[in-house]
Design an enzyme around this catalytic site. Structure first.
Site, PDB file in Angstrom:
ATOM      1  N   SER A 134     -16.596  29.153 -35.968  1.00 48.53           N
ATOM      2  CA  SER A 134     -15.544  28.833 -35.011  1.00 48.53           C
ATOM      3  C   SER A 134     -15.195  27.337 -35.066  1.00 48.53           C
ATOM      4  CB  SER A 134     -16.007  29.302 -33.625  1.00 48.53           C
ATOM      5  OG  SER A 134     -14.962  29.230 -32.699  1.00 48.53           O
ATOM      6  N   ASP A 163      -9.838  39.450 -33.668  1.00 45.76           N
ATOM      7  CA  ASP A 163     -10.162  38.156 -33.055  1.00 45.76           C
ATOM      8  C   ASP A 163      -9.005  37.726 -32.148  1.00 45.76           C
ATOM      9  OD1 ASP A 163     -10.699  35.453 -32.511  1.00 45.76           O
ATOM     10  OD2 ASP A 163     -11.653  35.139 -34.458  1.00 45.76           O
ATOM     11  N   HIS A 189     -14.104  37.745 -32.148  1.00 38.92           N
ATOM     12  CA  HIS A 189     -14.441  36.371 -32.502  1.00 38.92           C
ATOM     13  C   HIS A 189     -15.952  36.196 -32.706  1.00 38.92           C
ATOM     14  CE1 HIS A 189     -13.241  32.210 -32.970  1.00 38.92           C
ATOM     15  NE2 HIS A 189     -14.227  31.830 -32.168  1.00 38.92           N
TER      16      HIS A 189
HETATM   17  C1  MLT Z   1     -11.407  25.521 -31.953  1.00 40.29           C
HETATM   18  O1  MLT Z   1     -11.087  24.928 -30.957  1.00 40.29           O
HETATM   19  O2  MLT Z   1     -11.970  24.990 -32.922  1.00 40.29           O
HETATM   20  C2  MLT Z   1     -11.074  26.980 -32.010  1.00 40.29           C
HETATM   21  O3  MLT Z   1     -10.169  27.274 -31.014  1.00 40.29           O
HETATM   22  C3  MLT Z   1     -12.273  27.833 -31.907  1.00 40.29           C
HETATM   23  C4  MLT Z   1     -13.069  27.567 -30.665  1.00 40.29           C
HETATM   24  O4  MLT Z   1     -13.861  26.662 -30.683  1.00 40.29           O
HETATM   25  O5  MLT Z   1     -12.917  28.284 -29.673  1.00 40.29           O
END
Ligand code: MLT
Length: 209
Positions: free
Chosen positions: A106, A156, A187
């Site tokens: 992520s 996701d 996700h």
């Molecule tokens: C981010 O901010 O890098 C993406 O939206 C993924 C997350 O951290 O939720």
């Protein structure tokens, strides 16, 4: 220039010879401990370098600032990417490591993607779990044959499939050897992710340092 102390981090030395080290990059709200079990599981015996993101969002560690979910502060992202790449350079000197393979989830996968584009020499490859395109207009990079695995979730809610496909196209267009897999999941990581990542590492003895 950062020193290894710039980032709170965990380092676990290799217990088996010839494996590339892993740079473990956690998701929003995680820390340096989160991905150690994943690292042990997918690349047993590899050295693990696991920093904690230095940005806080409502008390949750991240690797760079965002303006909204999926909307990044790209100036901060650039600055933080260089800071992290400098840390990796320093940690490599301190611990005697070759260039690591990033294993990011992520937010951690997003800064790993940014590092591939801005500081390709810092990484020998990357596994990007639930990653999206970090830049609206990606910089031109030369990623000649760097191996990259992207694993997306087709349900996701944070990352549209088109966005992850765009990241795969950007990295592939820059010369990386990209494998992009999509799982019927959201996700969060699933057992199937683990299997894909484990197989990807197992099929790459040439990555061994
Ligand atoms: C981010 O901010 O890098 C993406 O939206 C993924 C997350 O951290 O939720």
């Amino acid at each position: 220039m950062s020193t290894p102390e710039t980032f709170i981090h965990r380092f676990e030395p290799a217990t088996a010879p010839g494996l590339p080290p892993l740079l473990l990059l956690h998701g929003t709200g995680g820390d340096e401990n989160d991905l150690l079990p994943l690292g042990h599981s997918v690349a047993p015996g590899a050295a693990l370098l696991s920093p904690r993101g230095r940005t806080l969002e409502a008390g949750m560690p991240r690797f760079f600032r965002r303006l909204a979910e999926g909307v990044f502060d790209e100036d901060d992202l650039r600055r933080r990417t260089h800071e992290l790449a400098d840390f990796v350079e320093q940690a490599r000197a301190e611990y005697g490591l070759p260039a690591p393979i990033a294993l990011g989830f992520s937010n951690g996968a997003n800064i790993a993607a940014a590092m591939l584009l801005l500081r390709p020499e810092a990484l020998s490859g990357a596994v990007l779990l639930r990653a999206m395109s970090p830049f609206v207009k990606p910089p031109v990079a030369a990623l000649t044959a760097k191996p990259v695995l992207i694993v997306s979730g087709s349900f996701d809610p944070i990352i549209p499939e088109e966005n992850a496909a765009r990241l795969a196209a950007t990295l592939g267009g820059a010369g990386a050897a990209v494998e992009h897999r999509s799982l019927p999941t959201g996700h969060g990581l699933s057992q199937a992710d683990l299997g894909l990542v484990r197989d990807w590492f197992a099929q790459r003895p040439a990555l061994a340092a």
